[in-house]
Design a protein around this motif. Structure first.
Motif, PDB file in Angstrom:
ATOM      1  N   GLU A  78     -13.251  -0.814 -38.014  1.00 33.21           N
ATOM      2  CA  GLU A  78     -14.365  -1.386 -38.774  1.00 33.21           C
ATOM      3  C   GLU A  78     -14.388  -2.909 -38.751  1.00 33.21           C
ATOM      4  O   GLU A  78     -15.307  -3.512 -39.319  1.00 33.21           O
ATOM      5  N   GLY A  79     -13.395  -3.532 -38.130  1.00 33.40           N
ATOM      6  CA  GLY A  79     -13.290  -4.982 -38.191  1.00 33.40           C
ATOM      7  C   GLY A  79     -13.564  -5.670 -36.874  1.00 33.40           C
ATOM      8  O   GLY A  79     -13.741  -5.036 -35.826  1.00 33.40           O
ATOM      9  N   LEU A  80     -13.591  -6.981 -36.937  1.00 33.77           N
ATOM     10  CA  LEU A  80     -13.693  -7.813 -35.737  1.00 33.77           C
ATOM     11  C   LEU A  80     -12.269  -8.201 -35.349  1.00 33.77           C
ATOM     12  O   LEU A  80     -11.630  -8.993 -36.036  1.00 33.77           O
ATOM     13  N   VAL A  81     -11.788  -7.624 -34.273  1.00 29.88           N
ATOM     14  CA  VAL A  81     -10.385  -7.754 -33.888  1.00 29.88           C
ATOM     15  C   VAL A  81     -10.239  -8.843 -32.838  1.00 29.88           C
ATOM     16  O   VAL A  81     -10.749  -8.721 -31.717  1.00 29.88           O
ATOM     17  N   HIS A  82      -9.538  -9.904 -33.216  1.00 27.98           N
ATOM     18  CA  HIS A  82      -9.185 -10.971 -32.276  1.00 27.98           C
ATOM     19  C   HIS A  82      -7.716 -10.782 -31.923  1.00 27.98           C
ATOM     20  O   HIS A  82      -6.835 -11.239 -32.648  1.00 27.98           O
ATOM     21  N   ALA A  83      -7.469 -10.070 -30.833  1.00 25.02           N
ATOM     22  CA  ALA A  83      -6.084  -9.793 -30.444  1.00 25.02           C
ATOM     23  C   ALA A  83      -5.394 -11.031 -29.889  1.00 25.02           C
ATOM     24  O   ALA A  83      -4.169 -11.068 -29.796  1.00 25.02           O
ATOM     25  N   ASN A  84      -6.171 -12.035 -29.501  1.00 25.44           N
ATOM     26  CA  ASN A  84      -5.608 -13.275 -28.966  1.00 25.44           C
ATOM     27  C   ASN A  84      -5.742 -14.398 -29.990  1.00 25.44           C
ATOM     28  O   ASN A  84      -6.378 -15.426 -29.757  1.00 25.44           O
ATOM     29  N   GLY A  85      -5.140 -14.177 -31.151  1.00 23.54           N
ATOM     30  CA  GLY A  85      -5.088 -15.215 -32.166  1.00 23.54           C
ATOM     31  C   GLY A  85      -3.854 -16.077 -31.976  1.00 23.54           C
ATOM     32  O   GLY A  85      -2.856 -15.638 -31.400  1.00 23.54           O
ATOM     33  N   THR A 510     -15.046  -6.012 -43.290  1.00 19.81           N
ATOM     34  CA  THR A 510     -15.740  -5.647 -44.512  1.00 19.81           C
ATOM     35  C   THR A 510     -15.944  -4.143 -44.461  1.00 19.81           C
ATOM     36  O   THR A 510     -16.079  -3.571 -43.368  1.00 19.81           O
ATOM     37  N   PRO A 511     -15.897  -3.428 -45.581  1.00 20.14           N
ATOM     38  CA  PRO A 511     -15.879  -1.974 -45.543  1.00 20.14           C
ATOM     39  C   PRO A 511     -17.046  -1.357 -44.775  1.00 20.14           C
ATOM     40  O   PRO A 511     -18.205  -1.755 -44.941  1.00 20.14           O
ATOM     41  N   HIS A 512     -16.686  -0.412 -43.896  1.00 18.51           N
ATOM     42  CA  HIS A 512     -17.649   0.450 -43.215  1.00 18.51           C
ATOM     43  C   HIS A 512     -18.584  -0.311 -42.274  1.00 18.51           C
ATOM     44  O   HIS A 512     -19.703   0.145 -42.006  1.00 18.51           O
TER      45      HIS A 512
END
Length: 560
Positions: A78-85, A510-512
């Protein structure tokens, strides 16, 4: 959840800087702006949650992504995933890393360059958030002694929020004081665990310990049972398959669950209890349930202690992440109930490496325990060159100090003369990848860090340099080289400028909402301006930048 950007009035379009309360000693606070009818019309989330998982590297997060079924999975889905933080700086320790998350500033500007430094005048150790005026609310000198936020030179998102919207409340909870205080800021309420008591906090002159502890007083009545009920059983079959014996510096390390000599702060129970305490604050304070925007910081410390004690690639860390995943799932379910809406950011203060001997056996033959023979050789040469009867170089956790016989800082010009003579003796020698004189490093400009993976080692170290705090000679070990290695103590380490210590996940949720993967690099210093934009809080000039999240009708970042 839809976040609607409101048009700011002409008054609120201009950011003014003004000092806040003298007791808080913040820097660069933004004055309150906007009419009360704007606050009534605000349609954004009423609760901002920041979660920092201590020592959760991007490598470790990605390694277990397919195995998560609880909170981490939900954040991914459900999130915005920044794997390269990235933590952009070079001295990747807990206090500096936490200081970047809600300030939007590099450690060189937050003033928090290391966990521990030394007082130049006395030679005594100095904690990153030590205080000369505060006391501890539980009435004892424990953990890191008397602490406070006086050494944090800049303000946080919570500080900006409380100036612009005085009805807003800011809380933070952690296993460590430095986790809680960096997230709570100068004017928020920071709580952390102390042995045999529960959650404590600091008390400024003129304040009451009873009043400072009031928000967690009821929670603390149940803590002793939770602390004593630490329970670490073998629950996951895959995790158990990772068990093995490893030959280390002083014997055989048995990597199994349950480990030997388990303590509350080095087990999954601590993070589970931290999330329960966060839920307690959420419910008892009714955070996000009023007209104001509230903030809740949660710093989860157990992954760090488990990583140091048992490494990152064994059954101990596997079980920790599985249990943390489940506990996060319960916490997110509580956030679903916040009627005012929630936006959450999750990241880590730094990454970490595995036990060096296991790393060596798994295809990286360069991994080994550090030797500091070159420091001994340099000391001998410096004694002769400067006609000294003592060794001027003293090793610390993040570099070398130049000291006298009482471990106090040498006076100028001898200090600088020794430093400049020592650098060519040490730089790129032995296990050192870099040795640089702090005073000279501070003369370097701060480069654009928008592409953090492209920074040179020197540029990374520059972002950690703090006058009077960082070591006289700032050092970086070569990749795969680590200190420590004592059975029952620290088996693995972090703190270096390499990506396994700098690279961390960053997730906005943010939820859902609809999940999204974002592969371009992002920095922890970008979190504060991004959240500030969502909740319509003006900021001073920051090192970080606002990121467009596109969560529903979330605000678009202003054009610089």
């Amino acid at each position: 959840m839809l976040f609607k950007r409101l048009l700011l009035s002409a008054v609120s379009a201009t950011v003014a800087l003004a000092p806040m309360a003298a007791t808080a000693a913040p820097v660069g606070a933004v004055v309150a702006q906007g009419a009360s009818d704007e606050a009534e019309a605000y349609a954004g989330p009423r609760l901002v949650v920041t979660v920092v998982v201590d020592q959760l590297s991007a490598n470790l997060f990605n390694q277990y992504r397919s195995r998560f079924t609880g909170g981490f999975k939900r954040l991914i889905d459900e999130g915005l995933v920044h794997a390269n933080g990235f933590q952009t700086h070079g001295v990747t320790e807990t206090c500096p890393g936490h200081s970047t998350v809600l300030t939007g500033m590099h450690p060189t500007h937050t003033g928090i360059g290391v966990n521990f430094s030394a007082d130049d005048a006395t030679g005594e150790g100095r904690y990153c958030l030590a205080s000369e005026v505060n006391t501890l609310a539980h009435g004892q000198i424990t953990d890191n002694g008397n602490v406070g936020t006086e050494l944090l030179k800049v303000d946080t998102l919570g500080d900006w929020l409380q100036v612009q919207r005085p009805d807003s409340r800011v809380f933070a909870v952690s296993g460590k004081d430095r986790g809680a205080m960096n997230l709570a800021g100068h004017n928020g309420r920071a709580f952390w665990f102390t042995k045999g008591f529960g959650l404590t906090t600091f008390v400024r002159p003129g304040e009451s310990a009873e009043e400072r502890l009031a928000p967690v007083a009821q929670y603390n009545t149940r803590f002793p049972a939770a602390e004593q009920g630490q329970n670490w059983k073998a629950n996951n079959a895959y995790c158990q398959s990772l068990a093995e014996d490893i030959e280390v510096v002083d014997g055989t390390f048995k990597s199994v669950v349950p480990p030997q000599n388990i303590g509350f702060d080095g087990s999954p129970t601590q993070d589970e209890e931290t999330l329960k305490a966060a839920t307690y604050l959420l419910q008892s304070q009714r955070l996000g349930q009023g007209k104001a925007v509230d903030m809740l910081g949660v710093s989860l410390s157990a992954t760090d202690k488990i990583g140091h004690t048992y490494g990152t690639q064994g059954p101990e860390m596997c079980e920790q992440l599985m249990r943390l995943d489940a506990a996060l799932g319960d916490f997110l379910s509580e956030l679903d109930k916040v009627e005012g809406g929630v936006v959450l950011a999750l990241t880590a203060d730094h990454g970490g490496a595995d036990i060096i001997e296991r790393t060596h056996a798994r295809g990286f033959p360069y991994a080994h325990r550090a030797s500091f023979a070159v420091v001994e050789e340099a000391n001998a040469a410096l004694r002769q060159q400067f006609n000294l009867d003592f060794d001027p170089l003293q090793r610390g956790s993040s570099g070398l100090r130049i000291v006298d016989t009482q471990k106090r800082a040498l006076a100028e010009p001898l200090r600088s003369q020794i430093a400049r003579a020592a650098v060519p003796m040490l730089d790129s020698k032995g296990d050192f990848a870099m040795v640089v004189f702090r005073d000279e490093l501070l003369q370097d400009p701060i480069v654009d860090t928008i592409q953090p993976e492209e920074l040179t080692v020197r540029e990374r170290m520059r972002l950690s340099a703090v006058d009077g705090v960082s070591a006289d000679l700032m050092t970086a070990l070569k990749p795969g080289v680590a200190t420590g290695g004592r059975l029952g103590g620290n088996m693995s380490a972090h703190g270096q400028p390499w990506n396994y210590d700098r690279k961390v996940p960053i997730i906005f949720w943010t939820p859902h909402a609809a999940g999204q993967e974002r592969f371009m690099p992002i920095r922890t210093i970008d979190i504060a301006p991004t959240l500030a934009n969502i909740i319509e809080v003006e900021t001073p000039k920051l090192d970080g930048r606002c990121i467009d999240l596109n969560l529903g009708e979330s605000p678009v970042c202003p054009v610089e």
